[in-house]
Every structure is written in structure tokens, then in C-alpha cells.
Write a protein that holds these residues in place. Structure first.
Motif, PDB file in Angstrom:
ATOM      1  N   ASP A  15       0.824  -1.217   0.000  1.00  0.00           N
ATOM      2  CA  ASP A  15       0.000   0.000   0.000  1.00  0.00           C
ATOM      3  C   ASP A  15       0.856   1.264   0.000  1.00  0.00           C
ATOM      4  O   ASP A  15       0.568   2.221  -0.725  1.00  0.00           O
ATOM      5  CB  ASP A  15      -0.947   0.022   1.204  1.00  0.00           C
ATOM      6  CG  ASP A  15      -2.082  -0.984   1.069  1.00  0.00           C
ATOM      7  OD1 ASP A  15      -2.385  -1.406  -0.065  1.00  0.00           O
ATOM      8  OD2 ASP A  15      -2.655  -1.368   2.119  1.00  0.00           O
ATOM      9  N   ASP A  61       2.520   1.692  -3.411  1.00  0.00           N
ATOM     10  CA  ASP A  61       1.496   2.134  -4.361  1.00  0.00           C
ATOM     11  C   ASP A  61       1.188   3.619  -4.167  1.00  0.00           C
ATOM     12  O   ASP A  61       1.157   4.386  -5.138  1.00  0.00           O
ATOM     13  CB  ASP A  61       0.231   1.294  -4.194  1.00  0.00           C
ATOM     14  CG  ASP A  61      -0.861   1.669  -5.174  1.00  0.00           C
ATOM     15  OD1 ASP A  61      -0.540   2.047  -6.318  1.00  0.00           O
ATOM     16  OD2 ASP A  61      -2.040   1.567  -4.790  1.00  0.00           O
ATOM     17  N   CYS A  90       4.177   5.910  -5.264  1.00  0.00           N
ATOM     18  CA  CYS A  90       4.425   5.903  -6.708  1.00  0.00           C
ATOM     19  C   CYS A  90       3.297   6.529  -7.521  1.00  0.00           C
ATOM     20  O   CYS A  90       3.374   6.572  -8.758  1.00  0.00           O
ATOM     21  CB  CYS A  90       4.746   4.489  -7.184  1.00  0.00           C
ATOM     22  SG  CYS A  90       6.367   3.928  -6.609  1.00  0.00           S
ATOM     23  N   GLN A  91       2.290   7.059  -6.851  1.00  0.00           N
ATOM     24  CA  GLN A  91       1.286   7.867  -7.545  1.00  0.00           C
ATOM     25  C   GLN A  91       1.822   9.266  -7.822  1.00  0.00           C
ATOM     26  O   GLN A  91       1.256  10.010  -8.624  1.00  0.00           O
ATOM     27  CB  GLN A  91      -0.018   7.954  -6.722  1.00  0.00           C
ATOM     28  CG  GLN A  91      -0.694   6.622  -6.490  1.00  0.00           C
ATOM     29  CD  GLN A  91      -0.884   5.824  -7.763  1.00  0.00           C
ATOM     30  OE1 GLN A  91      -1.404   6.326  -8.767  1.00  0.00           O
ATOM     31  NE2 GLN A  91      -0.433   4.574  -7.742  1.00  0.00           N
ATOM     32  N   TYR A 124       0.772   4.111 -12.534  1.00  0.00           N
ATOM     33  CA  TYR A 124       1.230   3.111 -11.570  1.00  0.00           C
ATOM     34  C   TYR A 124       0.010   2.516 -10.875  1.00  0.00           C
ATOM     35  O   TYR A 124      -0.847   3.256 -10.385  1.00  0.00           O
ATOM     36  CB  TYR A 124       2.158   3.754 -10.544  1.00  0.00           C
ATOM     37  CG  TYR A 124       2.975   2.747  -9.759  1.00  0.00           C
ATOM     38  CD1 TYR A 124       4.175   2.267 -10.256  1.00  0.00           C
ATOM     39  CD2 TYR A 124       2.546   2.277  -8.525  1.00  0.00           C
ATOM     40  CE1 TYR A 124       4.934   1.350  -9.556  1.00  0.00           C
ATOM     41  CE2 TYR A 124       3.296   1.362  -7.812  1.00  0.00           C
ATOM     42  CZ  TYR A 124       4.492   0.900  -8.338  1.00  0.00           C
ATOM     43  OH  TYR A 124       5.237  -0.015  -7.633  1.00  0.00           O
ATOM     44  N   THR A 125      -0.064   1.185 -10.852  1.00  0.00           N
ATOM     45  CA  THR A 125      -1.225   0.517 -10.268  1.00  0.00           C
ATOM     46  C   THR A 125      -0.823  -0.298  -9.039  1.00  0.00           C
ATOM     47  O   THR A 125       0.360  -0.560  -8.813  1.00  0.00           O
ATOM     48  CB  THR A 125      -1.859  -0.445 -11.291  1.00  0.00           C
ATOM     49  OG1 THR A 125      -0.939  -1.514 -11.552  1.00  0.00           O
ATOM     50  CG2 THR A 125      -2.204   0.273 -12.593  1.00  0.00           C
ATOM     51  N   ARG A 126      -1.823  -0.726  -8.303  1.00  0.00           N
ATOM     52  CA  ARG A 126      -1.558  -1.591  -7.148  1.00  0.00           C
ATOM     53  C   ARG A 126      -0.885  -2.889  -7.605  1.00  0.00           C
ATOM     54  O   ARG A 126      -0.011  -3.400  -6.921  1.00  0.00           O
ATOM     55  CB  ARG A 126      -2.851  -1.898  -6.391  1.00  0.00           C
ATOM     56  CG  ARG A 126      -2.602  -2.792  -5.180  1.00  0.00           C
ATOM     57  CD  ARG A 126      -3.836  -2.944  -4.316  1.00  0.00           C
ATOM     58  NE  ARG A 126      -3.613  -3.926  -3.285  1.00  0.00           N
ATOM     59  CZ  ARG A 126      -2.939  -3.721  -2.165  1.00  0.00           C
ATOM     60  NH1 ARG A 126      -2.423  -2.531  -1.927  1.00  0.00           N
ATOM     61  NH2 ARG A 126      -2.780  -4.684  -1.283  1.00  0.00           N
ATOM     62  N   ASP A 142       1.265  -3.148  -9.935  1.00  0.00           N
ATOM     63  CA  ASP A 142       2.685  -2.824 -10.095  1.00  0.00           C
ATOM     64  C   ASP A 142       3.404  -2.872  -8.748  1.00  0.00           C
ATOM     65  O   ASP A 142       4.517  -3.391  -8.647  1.00  0.00           O
ATOM     66  CB  ASP A 142       2.860  -1.432 -10.718  1.00  0.00           C
ATOM     67  CG  ASP A 142       2.343  -1.353 -12.140  1.00  0.00           C
ATOM     68  OD1 ASP A 142       2.562  -2.313 -12.910  1.00  0.00           O
ATOM     69  OD2 ASP A 142       1.715  -0.328 -12.474  1.00  0.00           O
ATOM     70  N   ALA A 143       2.771  -2.341  -7.716  1.00  0.00           N
ATOM     71  CA  ALA A 143       3.364  -2.362  -6.370  1.00  0.00           C
ATOM     72  C   ALA A 143       3.505  -3.795  -5.871  1.00  0.00           C
ATOM     73  O   ALA A 143       4.530  -4.163  -5.290  1.00  0.00           O
ATOM     74  CB  ALA A 143       2.521  -1.528  -5.400  1.00  0.00           C
ATOM     75  N   GLU A 144       2.471  -4.608  -6.102  1.00  0.00           N
ATOM     76  CA  GLU A 144       2.529  -6.014  -5.678  1.00  0.00           C
ATOM     77  C   GLU A 144       3.649  -6.751  -6.411  1.00  0.00           C
ATOM     78  O   GLU A 144       4.390  -7.520  -5.799  1.00  0.00           O
ATOM     79  CB  GLU A 144       1.188  -6.695  -5.928  1.00  0.00           C
ATOM     80  CG  GLU A 144       0.105  -6.234  -4.990  1.00  0.00           C
ATOM     81  CD  GLU A 144      -1.275  -6.742  -5.365  1.00  0.00           C
ATOM     82  OE1 GLU A 144      -1.446  -7.345  -6.460  1.00  0.00           O
ATOM     83  OE2 GLU A 144      -2.208  -6.520  -4.573  1.00  0.00           O
TER      84      GLU A 144
END
Length: 194
Positions: A22, A25, A28-29, A43-45, A47-49
Motif C-alpha cells: 500500500d 502504491d 508511486c502515484q 502506476y497501479t496496485r 505494479d506495487a505487488e
């Protein structure tokens, strides 16, 4: 290499965990992170995962990238991400981003210094690189405060979002921090054209 934790006077640089998705994510917004780094945009969740649960562990396991979550030593939110990327025998490149609300406090310089000292004393690194797209003045300021010497501009030195871009390049040697080098170093003599 097994992931490790580094500490400084104010910071803990530790392995990322699933609990960081979280925070990664959210950080990176930031349009500046998306503009100046190679993170996906938008950037999406997911991508963070992918970053936290696959790319980071794979980098450590394959001995190619050592990525760290940067947080306050006393506890608190994720401040930044920083890492070392393999660039040949004895050479690593430092990369980093900082969450917008934590900029301007010297955290990134402190984290980069910790990574450099670890690279020189524990990894057998004889040259640490920093590169950023020309115009990324905040990243350059961090590198300069951490002791890097600007070497010039690499034409088309970085590819970001499918476009080759000119990049500033700088280096840091163990001797710049008063540390011994794993290799002897013979610098060019004064007056010799480089």
C-alpha cells in the motif's frame, strides 16, 4: 544473497515485505516519481505487488539487485526505496525514490551513504555509479551531497517509458569516503587528456 537490514542514525533500510504494498502504491502515484524513474506510468496496485513480492525477492536471490525499504529508525511510515543494481564485476549503480512528504530532510542522502559504505565494505565494490535523466535536479543534489563526482552526460544513457534519454552520470569510489578499495586504483595523471 540473503536480504539484510542496514541502519543509520535516523533510518532503517530493510527488506520490503508484503505489508509495504500500500505504501509503495501510494508513493508511486507521485507524478515526479513516475516522470523521473522507471516505474510504470500510470502506476497501479498490481505494479506495487509485483515490485514488492516478486521483483525485490528475485533481485536478492539472483544477486542482481538489492532493494531496501527506507523507514525511520524509531518506527514510522515508508520514507523511500533505495537499491543497488549490478553493473559488472565490482560495479553497482545506486537508484532511489523518496515519497513526496519526506523530501527535504536529508533522508535520501543518508540512505545512499549507508548503501555506499555497505557496498564498499561488504560487497567488494570498487566503483559505485549514479545516473539520472538530465534535468532531474533533486536526484543530482542527493548524489552530490553523498560525495559522487559528476563525470558528464551519457547520450541516450537511459531508456524510460520507451524513450532513450540523455543521462547525467557520476561515480563514487571507496577512497572518496576514506575507505580502502578492493582493487588498486591508478588515476590519470594531471595534464593527460581524458
Amino acid at each position: 544473497m540473503e536480504p539484510i537490514t542496514l541502519t543509520t542514525d535516523r533510518l532503517r533500510l530493510r527488506p520490503f515485505t508484503a505489508a509495504d504494498v500500500d505504501a509503495v502504491d501510494a508513493a508511486c502515484q507521485d507524478p515526479d516519481i513516475q516522470r523521473w524513474t522507471q516505474v510504470p506510468s500510470p502506476y497501479t496496485r498490481a505494479d506495487a505487488e509485483l515490485f514488492v513480492t516478486r521483483l525485490v525477492p528475485d533481485g536478492w536471490r539472483e544477486d542482481k539487485e538489492y532493494s531496501f525499504a527506507v523507514e525511520p529508525l524509531a518506527g514510522g511510515p515508508l520514507i523511500a526505496a533505495a537499491g543497488l543494481h549490478a553493473r559488472g564485476e565490482g560495479v553497482r549503480e545506486v537508484g532511489f525514490w523518496s515519497a513526496r512528504e519526506h523530501r527535504g530532510h536529508g533522508y535520501m542522502t543518508e540512505a545512499v551513504d549507508a548503501l555506499a559504505r555497505w557496498a564498499f565494505t561488504s560487497l567488494g565494490v570498487h566503483r559505485l555509479l549514479w545516473r539520472a535523466e538530465v534535468g532531474n535536479v533533486p536526484s543530482r543534489a542527493v548524489a552530490e551531497r553523498a560525495g559522487f563526482t559528476l563525470e558528464g552526460v551519457e547520450r541516450a544513457g537511459l531508456v524510460n517509458k520507451g524513450t532513450a534519454r540523455d543521462a547525467w552520470i557520476a561515480s563514487l569510489l571507496p577512497s572518496d569516503l576514506g575507505l580502502p578499495s578492493p582493487l588498486p586504483y591508478l588515476p590519470a595523471k594531471a595534464g593527460v587528456e581524458t
